[in-house]
Design an enzyme around this catalytic site. Structure first.
Site, PDB file in Angstrom:
ATOM      1  N   GLU A 173       0.847  -1.209   0.197  1.00  0.00           N
ATOM      2  CA  GLU A 173      -0.074   0.005   0.084  1.00  0.00           C
ATOM      3  C   GLU A 173       0.807   1.291   0.107  1.00  0.00           C
ATOM      4  O   GLU A 173       0.802   2.134   0.875  1.00  0.00           O
ATOM      5  CB  GLU A 173      -0.993  -0.072   1.234  1.00  0.00           C
ATOM      6  CG  GLU A 173      -1.905  -1.230   0.937  1.00  0.00           C
ATOM      7  CD  GLU A 173      -3.183  -0.982   1.931  1.00  0.00           C
ATOM      8  OE1 GLU A 173      -3.475  -0.140   2.892  1.00  0.00           O
ATOM      9  OE2 GLU A 173      -4.084  -1.646   1.841  1.00  0.00           O
ATOM     10  N   GLU A 305      -5.120  -8.473  -0.336  1.00  0.00           N
ATOM     11  CA  GLU A 305      -5.840  -8.424   1.083  1.00  0.00           C
ATOM     12  C   GLU A 305      -7.342  -8.261   0.445  1.00  0.00           C
ATOM     13  O   GLU A 305      -7.488  -7.433  -0.203  1.00  0.00           O
ATOM     14  CB  GLU A 305      -5.301  -7.230   1.512  1.00  0.00           C
ATOM     15  CG  GLU A 305      -4.146  -7.199   2.320  1.00  0.00           C
ATOM     16  CD  GLU A 305      -3.500  -5.910   3.032  1.00  0.00           C
ATOM     17  OE1 GLU A 305      -4.366  -5.191   3.557  1.00  0.00           O
ATOM     18  OE2 GLU A 305      -2.440  -5.816   3.105  1.00  0.00           O
TER      19      GLU A 305
HETATM   20  O1  AHR Z   1      -5.232  -5.741   7.196  1.00  0.00           O
HETATM   21  C1  AHR Z   1      -5.327  -4.746   7.806  1.00  0.00           C
HETATM   22  C2  AHR Z   1      -4.565  -3.549   6.942  1.00  0.00           C
HETATM   23  O2  AHR Z   1      -5.295  -3.196   5.923  1.00  0.00           O
HETATM   24  C3  AHR Z   1      -3.092  -3.902   6.434  1.00  0.00           C
HETATM   25  O3  AHR Z   1      -2.097  -3.462   7.412  1.00  0.00           O
HETATM   26  C4  AHR Z   1      -3.121  -2.802   5.078  1.00  0.00           C
HETATM   27  O4  AHR Z   1      -2.145  -3.141   4.319  1.00  0.00           O
HETATM   28  C5  AHR Z   1      -4.571  -2.586   4.881  1.00  0.00           C
HETATM   29  O5  AHR Z   1      -4.686  -1.252   4.854  1.00  0.00           O
END
Ligand code: AHR
Length: 497
Positions: A173, A305
């Protein structure tokens, strides 16, 4: 009546087992307590890894595990997590609750966990606050089998043989917690950092994952690809990237007031379903940009994610992201995994966030107790899709609950031994469906079905650990195939031969 038409004469491609991957971050009670309890804990463990957790994860055949973050990855300095545990540095986990991170789970512990799970490894490097040298030395430490400072250090720390790193993420990110970069800036950094992710073992080259967009930021995808991909790839093999990540979470009430995990009304149910189905739009959106640069689909879209993100359970640390998991989560998992199966030509890996005790977990723990969530059951019922050939499906079911949403959503695949698996979800919160499976040019001779069903809010607790669990699905012969009753908010897996 809903009909799922399955075309057994064509394949959409192989469903990469990695689509059923998981994510574990140094966040709340995911790693510490959830997975790792230290070898001298009263909780049964092997080298610190909870035996109950490892066994439950082996049952769903975890194919790959991403670690150490997430946002944590861009603050993680791997050298703090090696050597004798009692001498490791203690640091503040600034992203997640400001708690002390004692680094007792580090590189050696991660590879031990993956060994016990029998899964592939996906290590996420630090671009946001780490140097090129730090990243390149981590790769050398993990994978070099020769004489070098990092290989010697690894041996000194008790691991003679190198490990295999299957995937390496170059930052996380980086448009946000990983450095707040512009796509142009990140793309140039990516080109530089990835150069030093060396393939020390040519027989098992590391697959490099480039940090991709958040949700619908197609501009990020375009700018990163045009900088990192749109020129002749180096001769020496794998090019600059093997995958581009995508992160997308379902927040039913929006980012600020996400809503409760267990208390929701019908409207919130359908909002959640709509947001889960939106994953398909995102794959199409970013997939179409990727097609411009990479029509042969060499680069995988890596949804590393995904999952539901609600308000934390009342009374728990807001930085720990601990939430319950109901039949609504089971539906989100079922719908999302069906979408990944149906887009397996582009989606090559996906990691649900997160494995234990954080966000849409498959397992929850409390002291020595552990429960399987409804989401665990979906991964269990879908496990035979891993590595199978995806078959085209068309669902004829109409819409649901006065919305535009499909009443039933599905995917299908065929394994090498000929067994066909069909998985389907009923998106209605209240109405059951009669579902018929109809096959093109094929007549199954045997069929077994499994059902996960319950009232929408139902979930497992430490006092009632099996309130939601798999049960056999009665299946009847029907014209051109078979039929069954799919209860409201039910998920099924049907195996046919
Ligand atoms: O999964 C929780 C968080 O969500 C992670 O650390 C991040 O990459 C995303 O914003």
């Amino acid at each position: 009546m809903a009909t799922i038409h399955i075309d057994g004469t064509r394949s959409l491609g192989r469903i990469a087992p990695e689509i059923y991957g998981h994510f574990s971050e140094h966040l709340g009670r995911c790693i510490y307590e959830g997975i790792f309890v230290r070898p001298d804990s009263g909780i049964p463990n092997v080298n610190g890894m909870r035996t109950d957790v490892v066994e439950a994860l082996r049952e769903i055949r975890v194919p790959v595990l991403r670690w150490p973050g997430g946002c944590f990855a861009d603050e993680y300095h791997w050298q703090d997590g090696i050597g004798p545990r009692e001498q490791r540095k203690r640091m503040v986990n600034t992203h997640w609750g400001g708690v002390v991170e004692d680094n007792s789970f580090g590189t050696h512990e991660y590879f031990e966990l993956c060994r016990q799970l029998g899964c592939k490894t996906y290590v996420n490097g630090n671009v946001g606050s780490g140097t090129v040298r730090e990243m390149s030395e981590w790769v050398e430490y993990m994978t070099f089998d020769g004489v070098s400072p990092m290989a010697e250090l690894r041996k000194k720390n008790g691991h003679k043989e190198p490990w295999q790193v299957d995937y390496f993420g170059v930052g996380n990110e980086n448009w946000g917690c990983g450095g707040n970069m512009t796509p142009e800036y990140y793309a140039n950094l990516y080109r530089r950092y990835q150069t030093y992710v060396r393939h020390y073992n040519n027989a098992a080259p590391i697959r490099k994952i480039c940090g991709g967009p958040n949700v619908d930021q197609a501009e990020w995808t375009r700018k990163v690809l045009s900088t990192c991909f749109a020129f002749p790839q180096p001769e020496d093999a794998h090019g600059f990237m093997d995958g581009l990540s995508l992160h997308y979470y379902v927040h039913p009430g929006g980012w600020k007031n996400k809503g409760s995990a267990t208390v929701f009304n019908e409207e919130e149910w359908y909002t959640t379903m709509a947001k889960a189905l939106y994953m398909e739009d995102l794959i199409r959106l970013h997939g179409s940009v990727m097609d411009e640069y990479d029509p042969d689909k060499r680069i995988g879209l890596i949804v590393d994610e995904w999952g539901t993100w609600y308000d934390v359970e009342p009374g728990t640390n807001p930085g720990f992201l601990y939430q319950q998991n109901t039949m609504r989560d089971a539906l989100v998992a079922a719908v999302t995994l069906n979408i990944f199966n149906n887009h397996c030509d582009r989606v090559k890996m996906a990691c649900i966030a997160q494995m234990v005790n954080v966000l849409q977990s498959v397992l929850l723990t409390e002291g020595e107790k552990m429960i399987r969530t409804p989401t665990w059951y979906v991964f269990h019922m879908y496990r035979d899709h891993q590595g199978a050939q995806a078959l085209p499906v068309e669902v004829d079911a109409g819409t649901v609950g006065g919305t535009e949403l499909p009443a039933v959503q599905a995917s299908a695949s065929r394994r090498a031994d000929g067994t066909v698996t069909v998985t389907a979800a009923n998106l209605s919160m209240t109405e059951e469906q009669t579902v018929r499976l109809a096959f093109t040019e094929w007549k199954p001779v045997s069929v077994i079905g499994t059902l996960l069903a319950g009232e929408a809010h139902q979930h497992n607790t430490f006092d009632a650990p099996e309130a939601v669990a798999e049960q056999p699905l009665p299946v009847r012969p029907a014209e051109g195939g078979v039929s069954f009753t799919l209860p409201a908010c039910g998920v099924v897996s049907v195996q046919l031969r």
